[in-house]
Design an enzyme around this catalytic site. Sequence first.
Site, PDB file in Angstrom:
ATOM      1  N   LYS A  83      13.221 -70.974  -3.111  1.00 26.37           N
ATOM      2  CA  LYS A  83      12.726 -71.798  -4.435  1.00 26.37           C
ATOM      3  C   LYS A  83      11.720 -72.939  -4.261  1.00 26.37           C
ATOM      4  CE  LYS A  83      15.461 -69.522  -7.711  1.00 26.37           C
ATOM      5  NZ  LYS A  83      14.793 -69.377  -9.034  1.00 26.37           N
ATOM      6  N   SER A 125      17.362 -64.633   1.216  1.00 27.75           N
ATOM      7  CA  SER A 125      16.813 -65.953   0.147  1.00 27.75           C
ATOM      8  C   SER A 125      17.151 -67.175   0.505  1.00 27.75           C
ATOM      9  CB  SER A 125      16.716 -65.210  -1.299  1.00 27.75           C
ATOM     10  OG  SER A 125      18.154 -64.859  -1.435  1.00 27.75           O
TER      11      SER A 125
END
Length: 331
Positions: free
Chosen positions: A56, A313
Amino acid sequence: MLPRHGVTPALIYEARRRIAGQVVRSPLIHSTALSARFDADIYLKLETCQPSGAFKLRGATNMIAALIERHGQDGLAAGVTTASTGNHGRAMALAAARLGVPATICLSHLVPANKVAAIETLGAEVVRVGESQDEAFGEVERLVRERGMTLIPPFDDPLIAAGQGTIGLELMEDAPDLDRVIVGLSGGGLLGGIGAAVKAIRPGTRITGVSLARGAAMWESLQAGRPVEVEEVESLGDSLGGGIGLDNRCTLALVGEVMDDHYQVSEPAIAHAMVDILEHEKLLVEGAAAVGLAAMAEYRIDVQGQRVALILSGNAVSLETIDRARKLTGR
């Protein structure tokens, strides 16, 4: 003519320029254990190496930096705000601190305590509200309206998706002949951005999305042909929870364009994948980062002889959650 979603290769290359020096070019490693298990060449893209612990940071840094380029530092004097299931909030708190911008992060009460603490440590103000990301967004809208703060959405913006798309550029440079990329799917910024970058360079590479068995808002919306609300549920893959926004302007169209196939994984499959990655790769990953492996194992996806990249991720997982996963597997 710009695509309806607004995410172009040029926008992704601009994002790479903008985030250079702020974001790690994450390693792409070959997994000997997984390659032997699936009779394929399996690669792991380690976004767990980002300073914020997850991918992110790319999108958040790109959007805040782009807004400063356009409007100057004074244009963000009132600060930036967002709602998050955890990782975007942490990334935005770090990006804002580095770029000298105040940040307020709105979180639902479903966000795990370890993620809340990580955000607060970075100096951002945290507001807890509601039982869903949509309810947290209601507070964001109030802050924008009443305090003049600037929204940095967690996924639904071309600048956010383009930032995540820099992962796809790195994949194509490090493994240009990939046959498949398997990506966790929630709001669609990660899968959409990676897919846009990869398809622009190697259109034949398959982009596979993986969602939770329940609460898969993007998948349900794709089936309906419009954004729909779903009930959020607790999950080992909590980062994949949340809606896509009933006014979704970018990622629904983007994911629909670039995703080739899709799987929904069960909690036991996520648990096994988390434990497998810890035991065999010595990597601590959150449930959302393990769903690619979970899908390969649960659905026995035929990847024999292929070159496959799994996007790990993020690593925002507590020891309590790892213990829950171990108990589910009996290991």
